[in-house]
Each structure stands twice: as structure tokens, then as C-alpha cells.
Design a protein around this motif. Structure first.
Motif, PDB file in Angstrom:
ATOM      1  N   GLY B  47       1.166  35.953 -17.462  1.00 57.91           N
ATOM      2  CA  GLY B  47       2.267  36.160 -16.523  1.00 57.91           C
ATOM      3  C   GLY B  47       1.764  36.559 -15.141  1.00 57.91           C
ATOM      4  N   GLU B  48       2.685  36.790 -14.230  1.00 55.48           N
ATOM      5  CA  GLU B  48       2.311  37.073 -12.851  1.00 55.48           C
ATOM      6  C   GLU B  48       1.434  38.300 -12.736  1.00 55.48           C
ATOM      7  N   MET B  49       0.543  38.279 -11.768  1.00 56.46           N
ATOM      8  CA  MET B  49      -0.397  39.395 -11.601  1.00 56.46           C
ATOM      9  C   MET B  49      -0.981  39.385 -10.200  1.00 56.46           C
ATOM     10  N   ARG B  50      -1.744  40.435  -9.890  1.00 55.20           N
ATOM     11  CA  ARG B  50      -2.381  40.529  -8.580  1.00 55.20           C
ATOM     12  C   ARG B  50      -3.765  39.871  -8.626  1.00 55.20           C
ATOM     13  N   MET B  51      -4.315  39.644  -7.456  1.00 59.09           N
ATOM     14  CA  MET B  51      -5.653  39.063  -7.343  1.00 59.09           C
ATOM     15  C   MET B  51      -6.687  39.857  -8.145  1.00 59.09           C
ATOM     16  N   SER B  52      -6.646  41.157  -7.974  1.00 61.96           N
ATOM     17  CA  SER B  52      -7.691  41.972  -8.600  1.00 61.96           C
ATOM     18  C   SER B  52      -7.660  41.840 -10.129  1.00 61.96           C
ATOM     19  N   ARG B  53      -6.442  41.794 -10.672  1.00 66.75           N
ATOM     20  CA  ARG B  53      -6.333  41.633 -12.123  1.00 66.75           C
ATOM     21  C   ARG B  53      -6.849  40.262 -12.564  1.00 66.75           C
ATOM     22  N   LEU B  54      -6.478  39.246 -11.808  1.00 65.43           N
ATOM     23  CA  LEU B  54      -6.940  37.896 -12.132  1.00 65.43           C
ATOM     24  C   LEU B  54      -8.459  37.820 -12.070  1.00 65.43           C
ATOM     25  N   SER B  55      -8.996  38.487 -11.084  1.00 64.53           N
ATOM     26  CA  SER B  55     -10.440  38.503 -10.908  1.00 64.53           C
ATOM     27  C   SER B  55     -11.141  39.107 -12.127  1.00 64.53           C
ATOM     28  N   GLU B  56     -10.543  40.174 -12.643  1.00 64.85           N
ATOM     29  CA  GLU B  56     -11.077  40.785 -13.865  1.00 64.85           C
ATOM     30  C   GLU B  56     -11.048  39.807 -15.028  1.00 64.85           C
ATOM     31  N   ALA B  82       4.350  38.767  -1.465  1.00 63.57           N
ATOM     32  CA  ALA B  82       3.904  40.116  -1.144  1.00 63.57           C
ATOM     33  C   ALA B  82       4.305  41.074  -2.257  1.00 63.57           C
ATOM     34  N   ASP B  83       3.449  42.045  -2.492  1.00 62.79           N
ATOM     35  CA  ASP B  83       3.759  43.101  -3.460  1.00 62.79           C
ATOM     36  C   ASP B  83       4.504  44.206  -2.718  1.00 62.79           C
ATOM     37  N   PRO B  84       5.772  44.448  -3.086  1.00 61.45           N
ATOM     38  CA  PRO B  84       6.533  45.463  -2.359  1.00 61.45           C
ATOM     39  C   PRO B  84       5.902  46.855  -2.481  1.00 61.45           C
ATOM     40  N   ALA B  85       5.177  47.087  -3.578  1.00 56.79           N
ATOM     41  CA  ALA B  85       4.613  48.417  -3.813  1.00 56.79           C
ATOM     42  C   ALA B  85       3.319  48.646  -3.025  1.00 56.79           C
ATOM     43  N   ASP B  86       2.678  47.562  -2.599  1.00 53.00           N
ATOM     44  CA  ASP B  86       1.404  47.703  -1.884  1.00 53.00           C
ATOM     45  C   ASP B  86       1.208  46.472  -1.014  1.00 53.00           C
ATOM     46  N   LYS B  87       1.364  46.650   0.274  1.00 51.91           N
ATOM     47  CA  LYS B  87       1.377  45.485   1.168  1.00 51.91           C
ATOM     48  C   LYS B  87       0.017  44.817   1.287  1.00 51.91           C
ATOM     49  N   SER B  89      -1.579  43.898  -1.381  1.00 51.54           N
ATOM     50  CA  SER B  89      -1.671  43.040  -2.564  1.00 51.54           C
ATOM     51  C   SER B  89      -0.764  41.824  -2.489  1.00 51.54           C
ATOM     52  N   ARG B  90      -1.106  40.833  -3.265  1.00 50.51           N
ATOM     53  CA  ARG B  90      -0.268  39.650  -3.395  1.00 50.51           C
ATOM     54  C   ARG B  90      -0.016  39.406  -4.871  1.00 50.51           C
ATOM     55  N   ILE B  91       1.224  39.055  -5.175  1.00 49.21           N
ATOM     56  CA  ILE B  91       1.571  38.736  -6.552  1.00 49.21           C
ATOM     57  C   ILE B  91       1.460  37.226  -6.753  1.00 49.21           C
ATOM     58  N   LEU B  92       0.725  36.837  -7.761  1.00 50.60           N
ATOM     59  CA  LEU B  92       0.526  35.411  -8.040  1.00 50.60           C
ATOM     60  C   LEU B  92       1.453  34.979  -9.161  1.00 50.60           C
ATOM     61  N   ARG B  93       2.071  33.809  -8.970  1.00 46.80           N
ATOM     62  CA  ARG B  93       3.033  33.329  -9.958  1.00 46.80           C
ATOM     63  C   ARG B  93       2.902  31.808 -10.082  1.00 46.80           C
ATOM     64  N   LEU B  94       3.016  31.331 -11.310  1.00 46.65           N
ATOM     65  CA  LEU B  94       2.983  29.890 -11.580  1.00 46.65           C
ATOM     66  C   LEU B  94       4.256  29.237 -11.048  1.00 46.65           C
ATOM     67  N   THR B  95       4.129  28.068 -10.433  1.00 45.38           N
ATOM     68  CA  THR B  95       5.319  27.312 -10.015  1.00 45.38           C
ATOM     69  C   THR B  95       5.653  26.279 -11.091  1.00 45.38           C
ATOM     70  N   PRO B  96       6.836  25.664 -11.030  1.00 46.49           N
ATOM     71  CA  PRO B  96       7.158  24.585 -11.972  1.00 46.49           C
ATOM     72  C   PRO B  96       6.120  23.459 -11.923  1.00 46.49           C
ATOM     73  N   ALA B  97       5.668  23.119 -10.728  1.00 39.54           N
ATOM     74  CA  ALA B  97       4.641  22.081 -10.630  1.00 39.54           C
ATOM     75  C   ALA B  97       3.367  22.518 -11.338  1.00 39.54           C
ATOM     76  N   GLY B  98       3.038  23.795 -11.209  1.00 41.56           N
ATOM     77  CA  GLY B  98       1.861  24.315 -11.894  1.00 41.56           C
ATOM     78  C   GLY B  98       2.023  24.262 -13.400  1.00 41.56           C
TER      79      GLY B  98
END
Lengths: 166, 166
Positions: B47-56, B82-87, B89-98
DNA sequence: TATTGTTATACTCTATAACTATA
DNA sequence: TATAGTTATAGAGTATAACAATA
């Protein structure tokens, strides 16, 4: 035949093996990239051989093999002598310096594995080796009679990149 | 703990896995290198996550993750909000095309494995998956409390390249 | 001051294609 | 004409370091 989800997991595990390989690569001494180490290891295991044979064992194109071999030869770890039977060919042979390097590499590899896999039994490692060997053989064999594993490079949508606001 | 020769064989098998990975990479559609596929797969699985988590999860440096993500985002396979809790960070999410791309990838992966591993039972694949997962975990865990796996980059002889007749 | 993420740079591995020398 | 090997070039993956923006 196995379930689809198992295949997906296998694909993921294989891609994750890269991290392990990078861990192992950190033990490589200066001037000795992984390609050279692979060349030396195969020459030790199978004895002297020609480029083409080494290329097969490495499972990479001969142009790649040629560069790895050149690197190792420049550093004196292997020597290339002419093949009397075919002047196009070169016979590759490990030098004493190459053997020294291999011995050091073996020490370091054992070191890392002994530390990292300290809770693995002899049988665990043996099983993994056996399954990996079978996996490589399954793929290697299919590569020989290369059927139709590849796909056309013009699939699905998004053929033209999607524009976004930058 | 296992024998030294088993470790040497394991090292060799792992290095040979590259050939299998290259076989699998041939099914990738145009514009989709392996890095993008790995990103999409993890976003689908976790599911959706931040860059740092994906990197891990990818087990690579964040600079590498950043490039893979940028590639996938440019092609519309994922979106970064944008991550509302921490500007920062970026939240990554799959699109329908993805998701479409992933579905196609899964079909092709299953296809290749079903053809290549046609004599493997469900249990064979399961065992390999289990052992590989354990291997990655053994290395991953040791990487966290990173002890002293690496070696000084100035070892043995041949520090200066050997000259040969050209 | 520390952390999240991006970018510049460099290194390794790989394949394709063009080329040389020999078979 | 075909084969063994080399080299040039290009593409993918990775890490380190310098940097920007935010915490």
C-alpha cells in the motif's frame, strides 16, 4: 506446477537477492570487482579453459567475459596463452598470485557466511544450494532451446510518456 | 554451522542467480526497467508509503529509490502527493495505469515460470521461497546492527598493476 | 542541528554491433 | 564464409556526496 502467488513471491525473492550479493561484494579486495572474482573462481573449479567455455560458465556474452578476463590478466591473476590447436583461441590459466587472491577470498567468504548464517545447519545450506542449482538448471536448459520467453517490446498503454506538471 | 565448501557453493549459486534475473527481465515491457517494476510491486503489496519506507523495502539507498520513483511517476504509474504530517515527505501511491501494468507483469511472470518450472511441484517452489526469505532475513538482520562485515580496501599483493607486454 | 528527498558524479555489470585474425 | 576474441558504445543498477526544504 505451482500457484500463481508462489511465482510472484519467487520473482520478488530473486530480485531481493541483489542485497545479499551486495553484502558479499563488500568483502572484495581493492582492484578486484565481482567479475574478476567470478572468473578466478571458475578457473579454479574447472581448470584452464578457453574464453568461449568460460563465457558459457559465466552465462554472459563473450564480450563481457573478455573484459573481466582482461582486467584479471592485467593484474597478474590469470595468464592467457595461445592455443596451439587453434590460433584464434586463448587458454586461460590461474597464476600463483590469482590462487593467493582466491584463497583470501575464500577465507573472507567463509567468515561472512559463518557470521551471518550462524543459525543455519549444514542441511539448511545444502538444501538451499540444491534448490538454487535446480533453479539455474531449469532456466539454463530453457535458454538453450530458447523458445519464446521474451515479449514484444510494444505492449499495453502508456507508450507515450504521460505529461505532468513539474 | 555449515562446511566451508558449502559456503563457497552458495556464493557461486547466488552470483549465478543473475542469469535467472536477466531471463525474467526480458518480459518487462518497454519503458519499464526492473527498478520501476520493483517499486510498483512493493506499492501493491504494502500500500501507499513514503520514500524512506520504500527505500528500506527495496534495500537500496534512497537516492536510487528516488530515481526509480521519478521514472515511474513520469510515466503515470504512481503518483506522489504531499504528506500533510511532514512537508518534507511524499506519499507514493499506485495509479490505475500502474495497476494495469502490474497485472500484465503478473501474467507474464506466471507464464514464464509455468513454462520454465513445469516440473517443479508447489512444495518445491514453496521450499525455495522459504529458504530465500530466510537467507534475506539473515543478511538483512545482520545489516541492521552492522558489525564488521566489510574489509579494508588495501589487502594482499598486486596493489600496483602488473605490467605485461602488449 | 537533524532529517527527507533530489541531483550530480562515478563505478560495475551487461548486451549489441563492428572489427581483426584465423579456420 | 564462419568462428574466437576484442573493443566501442549504450543502458540499467548502485553508492557517495553535496544540496534544498522542512522539522
Amino acid at each position: 506446477m505451482a500457484a500463481q502467488s508462489q511465482y510472484a513471491e519467487l520473482a520478488h525473492q530473486l530480485s531481493a537477492v541483489g542485497a545479499v550479493k551486495r553484502s558479499l561484494a563488500r568483502i572484495l579486495p581493492a582492484e578486484c570487482p565481482g567479475g574478476s572474482a567470478a572468473v578466478l573462481t571458475l578457473l579454479e573449479a574447472h581448470g584452464e579453459m578457453r574464453m568461449s567455455r568460460l563465457s558459457e560458465l559465466l552465462a554472459v556474452d563473450m564480450s563481457v567475459t573478455s573484459r573481466h578476463v582482461a582486467h584479471a590478466a592485467q593484474r597478474g591473476w590469470i595468464e592467457r596463452s595461445a592455443d596451439p590447436a587453434d590460433k584464434r583461441s586463448r587458454i586461460l590459466r590461474l597464476t600463483p598470485a590469482g590462487q593467493d587472491l582466491l584463497d583470501e577470498l575464500a577465507r573472507r567468504t567463509t567468515d561472512v557466511f559463518a557470521r551471518t548464517l550462524d543459525d543455519w545447519t549444514d542441511d539448511d545450506v545444502g538444501q538451499l544450494n540444491r534448490l538454487l542449482a535446480r533453479l539455474l538448471s531449469s532456466f539454463g536448459d530453457s535458454r538453450d532451446r530458447r523458445p519464446d520467453l521474451s515479449y514484444p517490446r510494444t505492449p499495453m498503454r502508456q507508450e507515450t510518456p504521460v505529461r505532468h506538471r513539474t
